[in-house]
Design a protein around this motif. Structure first.
Motif, PDB file in Angstrom:
ATOM      1  N   LYS A 149       0.820  -1.224   0.000  1.00  0.00           N
ATOM      2  CA  LYS A 149       0.000   0.000   0.000  1.00  0.00           C
ATOM      3  C   LYS A 149       0.849   1.268   0.000  1.00  0.00           C
ATOM      4  CE  LYS A 149      -4.107   2.099   1.728  1.00  0.00           C
ATOM      5  NZ  LYS A 149      -4.912   2.292   0.546  1.00  0.00           N
ATOM      6  N   GLU A 150       1.958   1.270   0.735  1.00  0.00           N
ATOM      7  CA  GLU A 150       2.771   2.490   0.825  1.00  0.00           C
ATOM      8  C   GLU A 150       3.457   2.855  -0.494  1.00  0.00           C
ATOM      9  OE1 GLU A 150       4.721  -1.001   2.847  1.00  0.00           O
ATOM     10  OE2 GLU A 150       2.858   0.070   3.166  1.00  0.00           O
ATOM     11  N   THR A 151       3.450   1.958  -1.471  1.00  0.00           N
ATOM     12  CA  THR A 151       4.025   2.282  -2.785  1.00  0.00           C
ATOM     13  C   THR A 151       2.968   2.759  -3.774  1.00  0.00           C
ATOM     14  OG1 THR A 151       3.827   0.033  -3.673  1.00  0.00           O
ATOM     15  CG2 THR A 151       5.874   0.576  -2.483  1.00  0.00           C
ATOM     16  N   LEU A 152       1.711   2.802  -3.322  1.00  0.00           N
ATOM     17  CA  LEU A 152       0.617   3.226  -4.195  1.00  0.00           C
ATOM     18  C   LEU A 152       0.412   4.735  -4.132  1.00  0.00           C
ATOM     19  CD1 LEU A 152      -2.076   0.500  -3.443  1.00  0.00           C
ATOM     20  CD2 LEU A 152      -0.346   0.527  -5.264  1.00  0.00           C
ATOM     21  N   ILE A 153      -0.150   5.274  -5.200  1.00  0.00           N
ATOM     22  CA  ILE A 153      -0.508   6.689  -5.244  1.00  0.00           C
ATOM     23  C   ILE A 153      -1.628   6.906  -4.226  1.00  0.00           C
ATOM     24  CG2 ILE A 153      -1.500   8.508  -6.697  1.00  0.00           C
ATOM     25  CD1 ILE A 153      -0.181   6.998  -9.108  1.00  0.00           C
ATOM     26  N   PRO A 154      -1.515   7.923  -3.367  1.00  0.00           N
ATOM     27  CA  PRO A 154      -2.562   8.161  -2.375  1.00  0.00           C
ATOM     28  C   PRO A 154      -3.946   8.250  -3.025  1.00  0.00           C
ATOM     29  CG  PRO A 154      -0.662   9.533  -1.918  1.00  0.00           C
ATOM     30  CD  PRO A 154      -0.406   8.875  -3.249  1.00  0.00           C
ATOM     31  N   GLY A 155      -4.887   7.525  -2.419  1.00  0.00           N
ATOM     32  CA  GLY A 155      -6.255   7.475  -2.943  1.00  0.00           C
ATOM     33  C   GLY A 155      -6.574   6.138  -3.583  1.00  0.00           C
ATOM     34  N   GLU A 156      -5.542   5.422  -4.023  1.00  0.00           N
ATOM     35  CA  GLU A 156      -5.771   4.085  -4.555  1.00  0.00           C
ATOM     36  C   GLU A 156      -6.067   3.149  -3.386  1.00  0.00           C
ATOM     37  OE1 GLU A 156      -2.893   4.484  -8.469  1.00  0.00           O
ATOM     38  OE2 GLU A 156      -2.079   3.535  -6.675  1.00  0.00           O
ATOM     39  N   LYS A 157      -6.873   2.131  -3.653  1.00  0.00           N
ATOM     40  CA  LYS A 157      -7.323   1.226  -2.594  1.00  0.00           C
ATOM     41  C   LYS A 157      -6.862  -0.200  -2.878  1.00  0.00           C
ATOM     42  CE  LYS A 157     -11.494   4.006  -2.297  1.00  0.00           C
ATOM     43  NZ  LYS A 157     -12.924   4.051  -2.595  1.00  0.00           N
ATOM     44  N   ILE A 158      -6.792  -0.996  -1.826  1.00  0.00           N
ATOM     45  CA  ILE A 158      -6.492  -2.424  -1.962  1.00  0.00           C
ATOM     46  C   ILE A 158      -7.718  -3.206  -1.494  1.00  0.00           C
ATOM     47  CG2 ILE A 158      -5.079  -4.354  -1.154  1.00  0.00           C
ATOM     48  CD1 ILE A 158      -2.697  -2.517  -1.017  1.00  0.00           C
ATOM     49  N   ALA A 159      -8.111  -4.191  -2.296  1.00  0.00           N
ATOM     50  CA  ALA A 159      -9.222  -5.089  -1.964  1.00  0.00           C
ATOM     51  C   ALA A 159      -8.654  -6.460  -1.598  1.00  0.00           C
ATOM     52  CB  ALA A 159     -10.155  -5.231  -3.163  1.00  0.00           C
ATOM     53  N   LEU A 160      -9.476  -7.305  -1.043  1.00  0.00           N
ATOM     54  CA  LEU A 160      -9.071  -8.681  -0.755  1.00  0.00           C
ATOM     55  C   LEU A 160      -8.540  -9.342  -2.025  1.00  0.00           C
ATOM     56  CD1 LEU A 160      -8.898 -11.249   0.993  1.00  0.00           C
ATOM     57  CD2 LEU A 160     -11.321 -11.648   0.430  1.00  0.00           C
ATOM     58  N   SER A 161      -9.275  -9.171  -3.116  1.00  0.00           N
ATOM     59  CA  SER A 161      -8.857  -9.744  -4.398  1.00  0.00           C
ATOM     60  C   SER A 161      -9.562  -8.983  -5.518  1.00  0.00           C
ATOM     61  CB  SER A 161      -9.230 -11.229  -4.478  1.00  0.00           C
ATOM     62  OG  SER A 161     -10.636 -11.385  -4.567  1.00  0.00           O
ATOM     63  N   ALA A 162      -9.081  -9.163  -6.732  1.00  0.00           N
ATOM     64  CA  ALA A 162      -9.760  -8.591  -7.899  1.00  0.00           C
ATOM     65  C   ALA A 162     -11.148  -9.214  -8.029  1.00  0.00           C
ATOM     66  CB  ALA A 162      -8.941  -8.828  -9.164  1.00  0.00           C
ATOM     67  N   MET A 163     -11.222 -10.520  -7.811  1.00  0.00           N
ATOM     68  CA  MET A 163     -12.514 -11.214  -7.923  1.00  0.00           C
ATOM     69  C   MET A 163     -13.543 -10.620  -6.960  1.00  0.00           C
ATOM     70  SD  MET A 163     -11.265 -15.178  -8.351  1.00  0.00           S
ATOM     71  CE  MET A 163     -10.003 -15.117  -7.076  1.00  0.00           C
ATOM     72  N   THR A 164     -13.110 -10.384  -5.731  1.00  0.00           N
ATOM     73  CA  THR A 164     -14.005  -9.835  -4.710  1.00  0.00           C
ATOM     74  C   THR A 164     -14.501  -8.449  -5.114  1.00  0.00           C
ATOM     75  OG1 THR A 164     -12.744 -11.036  -3.032  1.00  0.00           O
ATOM     76  CG2 THR A 164     -14.197  -9.268  -2.260  1.00  0.00           C
ATOM     77  N   ALA A 165     -13.591  -7.578  -5.526  1.00  0.00           N
ATOM     78  CA  ALA A 165     -13.967  -6.220  -5.917  1.00  0.00           C
ATOM     79  C   ALA A 165     -14.883  -6.226  -7.134  1.00  0.00           C
ATOM     80  CB  ALA A 165     -12.715  -5.385  -6.186  1.00  0.00           C
ATOM     81  N   LEU A 166     -14.592  -7.101  -8.109  1.00  0.00           N
ATOM     82  CA  LEU A 166     -15.446  -7.188  -9.298  1.00  0.00           C
ATOM     83  C   LEU A 166     -16.863  -7.622  -8.940  1.00  0.00           C
ATOM     84  CD1 LEU A 166     -12.871  -8.752 -11.772  1.00  0.00           C
ATOM     85  CD2 LEU A 166     -14.009  -6.528 -12.038  1.00  0.00           C
ATOM     86  N   ILE A 167     -16.987  -8.598  -8.061  1.00  0.00           N
ATOM     87  CA  ILE A 167     -18.310  -9.065  -7.635  1.00  0.00           C
ATOM     88  C   ILE A 167     -19.057  -7.947  -6.912  1.00  0.00           C
ATOM     89  CG2 ILE A 167     -19.529 -10.608  -6.038  1.00  0.00           C
ATOM     90  CD1 ILE A 167     -17.315 -12.709  -6.738  1.00  0.00           C
TER      91      ILE A 167
END
Length: 179
Positions: A149-167
């Motif tokens: 997460k600390e290497t991401l641009i502020p405001g970007e989010k992390i989900a459990l998985s791509a599958m989870t976020a897509l659902i």
């Protein structure tokens, strides 16, 4: 009168056609997401609908110096619909990032440290987020590709998985576009 063996009027007509086929960015993202104008389409766009879309972005470019054209699809989506009368308030977009696209959403600093060049996607990603686009990274890809997460641009989010976020986004009425 002739130019390179062609009548001038044919050259002028070709020039007008070429000009009418130019892509244009904006009005939402001025530097990204250029699209063609489509004059009088037979299948009309309903400008009264809400357009909710989630883009499944799993592939990054071969070069760490190129923007990810799949990410730019969100800019084209926003600009194209705004250029054609869909109010910005009716445009909702999210990007689910995973696979080889994972490193495309790192900060300039983290990208520079890992690949020796700033992130060519950083400005576009910030513009997308500034215009309400959710950028969601697959937590599984985050871990497997060592992009915390600390290497991401502020405001970007992390989900459990791509599958989870897509659902979840599809359950919320977003339409899936697999790139």
């Amino acid at each position: 009168m002739k130019y390179n063996g062609f009548p001038i009027w044919i050259c002028a007509l070709f020039s007008l056609f070429a000009l009418s086929q130019e892509k244009k960015a904006g009005p939402i993202l001025e530097n990204y997401g250029a699209v063609f104008t489509v004059e009088n389409p037979d299948y009309k766009t309903n400008v009264n609908e809400e357009f909710k879309v989630v883009f499944d972005v799993a592939t990054g470019p071969d070069s760490h110096e190129e923007i990810n054209k799949q990410i730019e699809t969100a800019a084209r989506f926003l600009n194209m619909h705004a250029q054609n009368g869909v109010p910005v308030s009716q445009l909702k977009a999210a990007l689910i990032i995973h696979g080889s696209a994972t490193t495309n959403i790192m900060t300039n600093e983290a990208h520079q440290e890992r690949f020796g060049v700033p992130n060519p996607n950083a400005e576009m990603l910030q513009n997308l987020m500034d215009n309400g686009v959710e950028i969601i990274l697959c937590g599984q890809s985050s871990n497997s590709r060592n992009v915390p997460k600390e290497t991401l641009i502020p405001g970007e989010k992390i989900a459990l998985s791509a599958m989870t976020a897509l659902i979840q986004l599809q359950n919320d009425g977003y339409r899936l576009i697999k790139l």
